[in-house]
Design a protein around this motif. Structure first.
Motif, PDB file in Angstrom:
ATOM      1  N   LEU A  34      16.346 -15.983  -1.573  1.00 30.32           N
ATOM      2  CA  LEU A  34      15.820 -16.331  -0.256  1.00 30.32           C
ATOM      3  C   LEU A  34      14.319 -16.556  -0.375  1.00 30.32           C
ATOM      4  N   ILE A  35      13.841 -17.669   0.166  1.00 29.55           N
ATOM      5  CA  ILE A  35      12.389 -17.868   0.232  1.00 29.55           C
ATOM      6  C   ILE A  35      11.926 -17.184   1.504  1.00 29.55           C
ATOM      7  N   ASN A  36      11.272 -16.061   1.338  1.00 30.85           N
ATOM      8  CA  ASN A  36      10.886 -15.251   2.486  1.00 30.85           C
ATOM      9  C   ASN A  36       9.599 -15.800   3.096  1.00 30.85           C
ATOM     10  N   PHE A  37       9.760 -16.743   4.027  1.00 37.26           N
ATOM     11  CA  PHE A  37       8.581 -17.391   4.592  1.00 37.26           C
ATOM     12  C   PHE A  37       7.701 -16.440   5.386  1.00 37.26           C
ATOM     13  N   ALA A  38       8.240 -15.279   5.728  1.00 34.86           N
ATOM     14  CA  ALA A  38       7.434 -14.327   6.488  1.00 34.86           C
ATOM     15  C   ALA A  38       6.467 -13.560   5.594  1.00 34.86           C
ATOM     16  N   HIS A  39       6.542 -13.810   4.293  1.00 26.30           N
ATOM     17  CA  HIS A  39       5.728 -13.032   3.357  1.00 26.30           C
ATOM     18  C   HIS A  39       4.231 -13.129   3.669  1.00 26.30           C
ATOM     19  N   GLY A  40       3.755 -14.341   3.934  1.00 23.96           N
ATOM     20  CA  GLY A  40       2.338 -14.536   4.256  1.00 23.96           C
ATOM     21  C   GLY A  40       1.928 -13.793   5.515  1.00 23.96           C
ATOM     22  N   ASP A  41       2.856 -13.628   6.432  1.00 22.64           N
ATOM     23  CA  ASP A  41       2.532 -12.954   7.686  1.00 22.64           C
ATOM     24  C   ASP A  41       2.554 -11.438   7.534  1.00 22.64           C
ATOM     25  N   ILE A  42       3.384 -10.966   6.588  1.00 23.57           N
ATOM     26  CA  ILE A  42       3.343  -9.534   6.275  1.00 23.57           C
ATOM     27  C   ILE A  42       1.967  -9.202   5.700  1.00 23.57           C
ATOM     28  N   LEU A  43       1.460 -10.133   4.930  1.00 26.47           N
ATOM     29  CA  LEU A  43       0.104 -10.011   4.373  1.00 26.47           C
ATOM     30  C   LEU A  43      -0.918  -9.835   5.499  1.00 26.47           C
ATOM     31  N   MET A  44      -0.761 -10.656   6.531  1.00 28.82           N
ATOM     32  CA  MET A  44      -1.674 -10.553   7.681  1.00 28.82           C
ATOM     33  C   MET A  44      -1.577  -9.169   8.316  1.00 28.82           C
ATOM     34  N   VAL A  45      -0.345  -8.678   8.485  1.00 33.21           N
ATOM     35  CA  VAL A  45      -0.170  -7.347   9.079  1.00 33.21           C
ATOM     36  C   VAL A  45      -0.879  -6.307   8.212  1.00 33.21           C
ATOM     37  N   GLY A  46      -0.738  -6.449   6.895  1.00 35.00           N
ATOM     38  CA  GLY A  46      -1.399  -5.521   5.977  1.00 35.00           C
ATOM     39  C   GLY A  46      -2.907  -5.551   6.149  1.00 35.00           C
ATOM     40  N   ALA A  47      -3.455  -6.759   6.275  1.00 39.07           N
ATOM     41  CA  ALA A  47      -4.902  -6.887   6.432  1.00 39.07           C
ATOM     42  C   ALA A  47      -5.354  -6.195   7.710  1.00 39.07           C
ATOM     43  N   TYR A  48      -4.557  -6.314   8.781  1.00 39.04           N
ATOM     44  CA  TYR A  48      -4.951  -5.685  10.051  1.00 39.04           C
ATOM     45  C   TYR A  48      -4.792  -4.167  10.009  1.00 39.04           C
ATOM     46  N   VAL A  49      -3.711  -3.695   9.366  1.00 44.07           N
ATOM     47  CA  VAL A  49      -3.556  -2.241   9.267  1.00 44.07           C
ATOM     48  C   VAL A  49      -4.752  -1.664   8.512  1.00 44.07           C
ATOM     49  N   GLY A  50      -5.136  -2.342   7.444  1.00 46.67           N
ATOM     50  CA  GLY A  50      -6.297  -1.887   6.678  1.00 46.67           C
ATOM     51  C   GLY A  50      -7.553  -1.910   7.523  1.00 46.67           C
ATOM     52  N   PHE A  51      -7.702  -2.972   8.302  1.00 43.62           N
ATOM     53  CA  PHE A  51      -8.882  -3.112   9.168  1.00 43.62           C
ATOM     54  C   PHE A  51      -8.918  -1.989  10.206  1.00 43.62           C
ATOM     55  N   LEU A  52      -7.774  -1.739  10.843  1.00 43.24           N
ATOM     56  CA  LEU A  52      -7.716  -0.683  11.862  1.00 43.24           C
ATOM     57  C   LEU A  52      -8.019   0.670  11.242  1.00 43.24           C
ATOM     58  N   ALA A  53      -7.487   0.878  10.031  1.00 40.51           N
ATOM     59  CA  ALA A  53      -7.717   2.165   9.353  1.00 40.51           C
ATOM     60  C   ALA A  53      -9.198   2.358   9.072  1.00 40.51           C
ATOM     61  N   VAL A  54      -9.860   1.296   8.659  1.00 40.93           N
ATOM     62  CA  VAL A  54     -11.282   1.421   8.294  1.00 40.93           C
ATOM     63  C   VAL A  54     -12.145   1.554   9.543  1.00 40.93           C
ATOM     64  N   VAL A  55     -11.846   0.712  10.558  1.00 37.08           N
ATOM     65  CA  VAL A  55     -12.756   0.635  11.705  1.00 37.08           C
ATOM     66  C   VAL A  55     -12.471   1.726  12.736  1.00 37.08           C
ATOM     67  N   TYR A  56     -11.188   1.951  13.054  1.00 33.86           N
ATOM     68  CA  TYR A  56     -10.889   2.886  14.140  1.00 33.86           C
ATOM     69  C   TYR A  56     -10.564   4.292  13.639  1.00 33.86           C
ATOM     70  N   LEU A  57      -9.884   4.376  12.510  1.00 36.13           N
ATOM     71  CA  LEU A  57      -9.557   5.707  11.995  1.00 36.13           C
ATOM     72  C   LEU A  57     -10.648   6.214  11.068  1.00 36.13           C
ATOM     73  N   LYS A  58     -11.641   5.355  10.784  1.00 40.25           N
ATOM     74  CA  LYS A  58     -12.795   5.731   9.952  1.00 40.25           C
ATOM     75  C   LYS A  58     -12.358   6.235   8.574  1.00 40.25           C
ATOM     76  N   LEU A  59     -11.293   5.681   8.063  1.00 41.38           N
ATOM     77  CA  LEU A  59     -10.832   6.094   6.741  1.00 41.38           C
ATOM     78  C   LEU A  59     -11.544   5.259   5.689  1.00 41.38           C
ATOM     79  N   ASN A  60     -11.570   5.733   4.459  1.00 38.79           N
ATOM     80  CA  ASN A  60     -12.174   4.891   3.435  1.00 38.79           C
ATOM     81  C   ASN A  60     -11.145   3.865   2.961  1.00 38.79           C
TER      82      ASN A  60
END
Lengths: 297, 403
Positions: A34-60
């Protein structure tokens, strides 16, 4: 010569990101075709989770990676369970269309929840310094982030090779990819194996998402589309389904793109990339590293 | 069964309440006077801006200043001897299709007598047919492309479209003059956005003017709106020996371009235009240090000692807590000019306001003293801003010579 070497470095950095994303495509394709076309969008979710963790949860940043990997793995498993598993015995086209649907859902859901604003990781999230390196007497510039990206990509590829070759899960994956019905008869839990594959692939997407966000200094809900598409092309060029193929394809595409932009024109870059894809599909459909084997009847 | 029904009912009521609230949030203070454009005690003015999306900071800052100006005007007795101005704010999401439908909604549902915004050229071009067809004057605050006020096909002035910012050509001319005279640049490289009319227009004029003044363009390259990686071009620029890079683009891309250039050790001066004006620039550029030796042409500077400017800066800071950028200054001027035009027109009717706007002479705004030329463009000075430690400082002001 200095410019040429610098372009190679530019291309390698871009290529490592493509390779990292392509690994996820390749794994999923290798197991269930299966060509998982959603793969690039999972990447986006990852980038945002990381962003939220750094900015709002103040994690390293390392905790941010951890959180992003954990949540994207879960997301990957959920997507597979809800959207792909019910269609496992349906024609392959149905699953492909569903994948496009999931992709659109994530993109537009992202726009709805996160808004269309562009965000960026706060300065100093990662200690990015320039390293003036002299290569064969020629000075070139490399940043620590570029080295991290390259190192992470290579490390993940080796890790993946290890898993696939030397662990039980890897053995199960290979069995399922070879013949899932026979694997089931041999007592392999096919569903679980596929879930593990999605979890791993999505985890790599999360890592790629944060690295991409740091490398370009911005994230937005549609950020996964173009890198996702390019990584898919990279996977096909290298030979989809093959782990070293994703790496070779990713690096080749990154360097190729950079050279076209650097020595010719940016307007030619995308047309030439897709021309390359068409040529590969015509001349060597299995990809650069692929072995063409006849379809089983 | 009964219980689950009740829960459904409560959920429905909640949903309805939420959607009502959301509706109110969209159109600020939109109650009351709908359907009566000039009859009642309030005059509806449409405010169509980029409050979310790619260029959200432009729209948000402009809108803030517009609301500030209208509040000031209303508190001083309003216009036409006691009528209050009622701004109706809608978000176009930085999208052309949204911009068009927002303008249509303001004109047809809210019966506004004039439209302010949008901020960017593309979004304004999308709203223009709505204003023209409905014969409602549209005053854009920061759309700088020449095609905004003059139809490129017929070469005729668009009757209902005005702007308060200068156009692109004088901006690029002043930029080229500054590059040659003040920065001593001889070999420039240009990096522009091929998918953006604003960027392309500036590129063409700058190239022409820079060469006319004895400079040489050693490299040029265009990119697409969604491009992220500029390293290949910048490496080429470095190799071509450019001693200045002109980047007529928006802050999001500019930030990335500046940070990638500095990362490659390309430490030459970089020059841009008003699209650079955003407090987020330093963030996207990877820190203020990267902005050393960067300049851009702009409409005004908050560090301008002019008392009118300082009074505005103070009022804006008190209300919103940040320093107003040029978009805010233009929004503030546009709101005051519109109120002035309504007073001069003597009635709040679109046609009369259009006439009054076209006759604007020596209007004193925070972005300078301006009169409208026959193309509905203001004639005024252009400020050059230097980014010192990431902070905007007024470097010089130049009156465009040719064009």
């Amino acid at each position: 010569m200095a410019a040429f070497l610098q372009q190679i470095i530019n291309g390698l950095s871009l290529g490592s990101i493509y390779a990292l994303i392509a690994l996820g495509y390749t794994m999923v394709y290798g197991i269930i075709q299966l060509i998982n076309f959603a793969h690039g969008d999972i990447l986006m979710v990852g980038a945002y989770v990381g962003f939220l963790a750094v900015v709002y949860l103040k994690l390293n940043i390392w905790w941010a990676f951890f959180l992003a990997v954990a949540s994207c793995s879960l997301l990957g498993v959920i997507i597979e369970r809800i959207a792909y598993r019910p269609l496992r015995n349906a024609p392959r086209l149905a699953a492909l269309i569903t994948a496009i649907g999931v992709s659109l859902l994530l993109e537009n859901g992202g726009l709805m929840v996160l808004g269309t604003d562009i965000r960026s990781y706060p300065a100093g999230t990662i200690n990015n310094v320039q390293l003036p390196i002299t290569l064969m007497g020629i000075p070139i510039t490399v940043t620590t982030l570029q080295i991290i990206i390259l190192a992470v990509t290579i490390a993940i590829m080796l890790f993946l090779q290890y898993i696939v070759r030397y662990t039980w899960a890897g053995k199960a994956m290979r069995a399922v990819s070879y013949d899932s019905d026979a694997a089931r008869l041999m007592g392999i839990n096919v569903d679980n194996t596929i879930s593990v594959t999605f979890a791993l692939g999505s985890a790599f997407a999360a890592v790629a998402g944060i690295l991409l966000g740091l490398y370009y200094n911005t994230i937005q809900p549609l950020m996964g589309i173009m890198p996702g598409l390019k990584a898919f092309v990279a996977a096909v060029i290298g030979g989809i389904g093959l782990i070293p193929g994703a790496m070779v394809g990713g690096f080749a595409l990154g360097i190729f793109e950079t050279m076209v932009s650097g020595y010719w024109s940016s307007k030619m870059r995308d047309p030439i990339v897709f021309l390359l894809l068409i040529l590969i599909l015509l001349i060597k459909p299995a990809g650069l590293l692929g072995k063409s084997n006849t379809e089983k009847v | 069964m009964g219980k689950s029904k009740r829960i459904t009912l409560i959920a429905l009521v909640l949903l309805l309440a939420v959607s009502l609230l959301a509706g109110c949030g969209q159109g600020q203070k939109s109650g009351g006077q709908q359907g009566t454009a000039s009859g009642g005690n309030e005059i509806n003015i449409g405010v169509n801006y980029e409050l979310t999306g790619k260029v959200a900071t432009y729209g948000t800052n402009t809108k803030n200043a517009i609301l500030l100006a209208f509040e000031e005007i209303n508190s001083k007795g309003g216009v036409l001897g006691g009528k209050k101005i009622n701004p109706i704010v809608l978000d176009n999401g930085s999208k052309q299709e949204e911009s068009m439908s927002v303008a249509a909604k303001l004109v047809t549902e809210n019966k506004v007598v004039a439209l302010l915004g949008p901020a960017t050229t593309g979004n304004t071009l999308a709203a223009i047919p709505v204003a023209t067809d409905n014969k409602v004057p549209l005053l854009t605050t920061s759309a700088t492309n020449p095609d905004i006020t003059v139809d490129p096909q017929t070469k005729k002035v668009r009757d209902y479209i005005f702007r308060i910012c200068f156009t692109d050509p004088p901006q690029a001319i002043v930029g080229a003059e500054f590059a040659v005279k003040d920065l001593g640049a001889k070999k420039a490289a240009i990096l522009y956005d091929n998918t953006n009319d604003y960027s392309k227009g500036l590129y063409q004029v700058f190239k022409q003017e820079f060469t006319k003044r004895g400079g040489q363009i050693v490299a040029e390259e265009s990119f697409n709106q969604d491009d992220q990686d500029f390293r290949p071009f910048l490496t080429r620029f470095k190799n071509a020996g450019a001693d200045l890079i002109y980047v007529p683009a928006y802050y999001e891309q500019v930030g990335k371009i500046v940070s990638q250039a500095r990362e490659l050790g390309l430490n030459v001066p970089m020059l841009g235009a008003d699209g650079w004006d955003s407090p987020k620039l330093a963030e996207f550029a990877g820190g203020a240090a990267n902005l050393k030796d960067t300049y851009f042409t702009n409409h005004y500077s908050a560090s301008d000692p002019n008392p009118k400017v300082q009074a505005f800066v103070k009022a804006y800071k008190e209300k919103y807590g940040t320093e107003p950028d040029a978009f805010a200054a233009l929004g503030y001027d546009a709101a005051y000019l519109l109120a002035d035009a309504i007073n001069r027109a003597g009635k709040a009717e679109p046609e009369a306001i259009r006439q009054a706007l076209a006759e604007t002479k020596n209007f004193e705004g925070v972005t300078g003293k301006m009169s409208f030329d026959s193309n509905h463009n203001p004639v005024k000075e252009i400020a050059i801003i230097a980014l010192v430690d990431g902070k905007q400082t007024l470097k010089t002001k130049i009156q465009p010579t040719s064009n």
